[in-house]
Design a protein around this motif. Sequence first.
Motif, PDB file in Angstrom:
ATOM      1  N   ALA A 234      31.024  69.593  23.711  1.00 35.57           N
ATOM      2  CA  ALA A 234      29.987  68.889  24.470  1.00 35.57           C
ATOM      3  C   ALA A 234      29.027  68.161  23.529  1.00 35.57           C
ATOM      4  O   ALA A 234      28.613  67.017  23.800  1.00 35.57           O
ATOM      5  N   ILE A 235      28.679  68.809  22.419  1.00 29.85           N
ATOM      6  CA  ILE A 235      27.783  68.178  21.439  1.00 29.85           C
ATOM      7  C   ILE A 235      28.453  66.935  20.846  1.00 29.85           C
ATOM      8  O   ILE A 235      27.849  65.859  20.759  1.00 29.85           O
ATOM      9  N   TYR A 236      29.720  67.091  20.449  1.00 32.34           N
ATOM     10  CA  TYR A 236      30.421  65.956  19.835  1.00 32.34           C
ATOM     11  C   TYR A 236      30.637  64.826  20.844  1.00 32.34           C
ATOM     12  O   TYR A 236      30.506  63.647  20.499  1.00 32.34           O
ATOM     13  N   ASN A 237      30.935  65.174  22.070  1.00 37.25           N
ATOM     14  CA  ASN A 237      31.094  64.171  23.116  1.00 37.25           C
ATOM     15  C   ASN A 237      29.816  63.350  23.263  1.00 37.25           C
ATOM     16  O   ASN A 237      29.847  62.121  23.390  1.00 37.25           O
ATOM     17  N   GLU A 239      27.549  62.896  20.933  1.00 37.34           N
ATOM     18  CA  GLU A 239      27.414  62.087  19.718  1.00 37.34           C
ATOM     19  C   GLU A 239      28.206  60.794  19.833  1.00 37.34           C
ATOM     20  O   GLU A 239      27.700  59.693  19.563  1.00 37.34           O
ATOM     21  N   VAL A 240      29.459  60.896  20.240  1.00 35.80           N
ATOM     22  CA  VAL A 240      30.313  59.711  20.363  1.00 35.80           C
ATOM     23  C   VAL A 240      29.768  58.759  21.424  1.00 35.80           C
ATOM     24  O   VAL A 240      29.711  57.541  21.230  1.00 35.80           O
ATOM     25  N   LYS A 241      29.334  59.301  22.544  1.00 31.10           N
ATOM     26  CA  LYS A 241      28.852  58.466  23.650  1.00 31.10           C
ATOM     27  C   LYS A 241      27.611  57.661  23.269  1.00 31.10           C
ATOM     28  O   LYS A 241      27.474  56.497  23.657  1.00 31.10           O
ATOM     29  N   GLN A 242      26.700  58.274  22.490  1.00 27.06           N
ATOM     30  CA  GLN A 242      25.490  57.520  22.139  1.00 27.06           C
ATOM     31  C   GLN A 242      25.811  56.382  21.180  1.00 27.06           C
ATOM     32  O   GLN A 242      25.211  55.312  21.245  1.00 27.06           O
ATOM     33  N   HIS A 243      26.812  56.577  20.303  1.00 24.89           N
ATOM     34  CA  HIS A 243      27.210  55.484  19.409  1.00 24.89           C
ATOM     35  C   HIS A 243      27.911  54.369  20.188  1.00 24.89           C
ATOM     36  O   HIS A 243      27.706  53.180  19.907  1.00 24.89           O
ATOM     37  N   ILE A 244      28.725  54.753  21.133  1.00 26.30           N
ATOM     38  CA  ILE A 244      29.423  53.750  21.948  1.00 26.30           C
ATOM     39  C   ILE A 244      28.424  52.965  22.793  1.00 26.30           C
ATOM     40  O   ILE A 244      28.560  51.743  22.968  1.00 26.30           O
ATOM     41  N   PHE A 245      27.406  53.644  23.299  1.00 23.46           N
ATOM     42  CA  PHE A 245      26.338  52.947  24.035  1.00 23.46           C
ATOM     43  C   PHE A 245      25.722  51.848  23.175  1.00 23.46           C
ATOM     44  O   PHE A 245      25.589  50.696  23.591  1.00 23.46           O
ATOM     45  N   ASN A 246      25.358  52.199  21.940  1.00 20.51           N
ATOM     46  CA  ASN A 246      24.746  51.217  21.038  1.00 20.51           C
ATOM     47  C   ASN A 246      25.692  50.069  20.728  1.00 20.51           C
ATOM     48  O   ASN A 246      25.276  48.907  20.667  1.00 20.51           O
ATOM     49  N   ALA A 247      26.969  50.378  20.532  1.00 20.14           N
ATOM     50  CA  ALA A 247      27.952  49.335  20.226  1.00 20.14           C
ATOM     51  C   ALA A 247      28.104  48.364  21.399  1.00 20.14           C
ATOM     52  O   ALA A 247      28.174  47.142  21.208  1.00 20.14           O
ATOM     53  N   ARG A 248      28.158  48.900  22.597  1.00 20.45           N
ATOM     54  CA  ARG A 248      28.337  48.041  23.778  1.00 20.45           C
ATOM     55  C   ARG A 248      27.099  47.200  24.050  1.00 20.45           C
ATOM     56  O   ARG A 248      27.205  46.028  24.413  1.00 20.45           O
TER      57      ARG A 248
END
Length: 598
Positions: A234-237, A239-248
């Motif tokens: 859940a923590i890693y998920n 982490e990935v989601k917040q980076h993808i948010f910034n990228a999009r």
Amino acid sequence: MAKELISRDQVRVEDTWDLTDMYEDKAAWEAELKFIEEKLQEIAKFEGKVCDSASNLLTVLDIDAILGEKFDLAFNYAERLFDQDQGNTEHQAMSQRMFGLYAKIGATLSFVSPEVLACPSEKIEGFFKEESKLELYRIEIKEIQRLKDHTLSAEMEKVVAMTQEMGNTPSEVYSAFKNVDMTFPAIKDENNEEVVLTDGRFVPMLMSADRRVRKDAFENYYGEYKKYLNTMAAIYNGEVKQHIFNARVRKYESNLEAAVDANNVSPQVYDNLVKTVNANLDKLHAYVSLRKKCLGVDELHMYDIYTPMIADVAKPVKYEEAQKTICEALAVLGDDYVALLKEGFENRWIDVYENKGKRGGAYSAGAYGTHPYMLLNYTDTLDDMFTTAHEMGHSMHSYFSNKTQPYIYSQYKIFVAEVASTCNEILLLEYLLKNCTDKKEKAYLLNHYLDSFKGTVFRQTQFAEFEKTTNEMVEAGENLNSENLCKLYKEINEKYYGPDMISDDEIAYEWARIPHFYYNFYVYQYATSFCAAVAIADMILKEGEPAVARYKKFLSSGCTDAPVELLKIAGVDLTTPAPIEAALAKMGDIINELAELV
């Protein structure tokens, strides 16, 4: 009675770093924060007016640089205090304040880049002619303009900046959970004495010549992670989601593209590494086969991957001995380089040994205007000596860059960050091999060389492939969970290590213990840097002073150009697969050399 870690206040002062070289005390640090707040208020007055005049532009960029320099120093002070004992609540609070201030600075300064971008190029060129002091910022302005397609309006930049503190939450939770809350059981060491497992002791125990110790450490360590896989997933998920948010938000095709573009690197460099390493997995498979033969086992398990293939050669390397050997090995880089090494060793740049609550692993960090700092968890092994040389490479890179460049160009890009550190390791290894007369000891060192290839090129590329795939899964709408993360990790592990390796069930949990998965596509740079370092070390040893001069020019270049271009100064071109292929060919040669010795 199990051997417990000592508390921070029990550590000898001479074995700790001296943080008073940054600030005399917390009061001085607080005064710096007050100064930063005042400068933030000053620069905020220029919102909407950045390019009204050359004078305005110069003032804004000057204050921006001052804020960056002062914040970096204050941040490093708080983080070094926090890392020496992450259970210290006062230092936890200081660290949290700095992340909050970082978000505030980002929000306050969010108008600067959009306003510079909105200013016509001809007008900015006129400013350069009108105000000569602006010339200092030409490269910085060019870098802002490079990211034009991914820079938002001033209002949107402010909103995105406001999310940064929230975005740090997954990595903060992971760090606190892993370094403070998680505890591990005790196992019996080679002398049948109980020793409590820790992050710092785990790999040294896997290096044990006693297979029972290795197996017990492996199963008990990962057995603890197994209990928390759902939490870790859940923590890693997150982490990935917040980076993808910034990228999009910034209109990138993928998070990978966004992450590498921040360092002015093409995604093709990342993909090229994964592709080239996958095409050379036969080298790793040959390494595994040789390891199985050397250890004389019917089955090779993942807990057998760290122990030396050459038995009864390993001997303790005390910290004092490591310092002396490192200085001798790196003498090829010149008297000035060795003098700096000694200064670091003798003047408390380094926090040497593990203590309760201390952050695991090792790193070099620091800020402009002060010397670098190194965190170690030294345990008297050959690997620890190499780690010390590695981190000192980082420190020297920072020292040369800070000394040569103004603050705004002193911070070299992450893409080249591992070159100097790895070059130090290779020069140390080549020195030890050159001065070795014992056949068995030479075999032991060749084993270490191969382990470096395994751990830095193959293992880090394995991590890079895992990270790329997990990001792609989330980008495709899939949630990461303990089941799919463990399945993916084990499949990649089996592919990399090949048919002669038993991929034990526990290895499927390893992703949960890798902190670098919270660094957003960092690990691939270990592999590319290792290959670059192999080439640079080879040139230094063959050419001498001309290669050393090129190398020091590279070390002194900061971020004055794209990192791939800066590497060309040292003689390495990573726009092609050639350095990676050459490094892996060298690994093949070392495998053959070691096979002949054993």
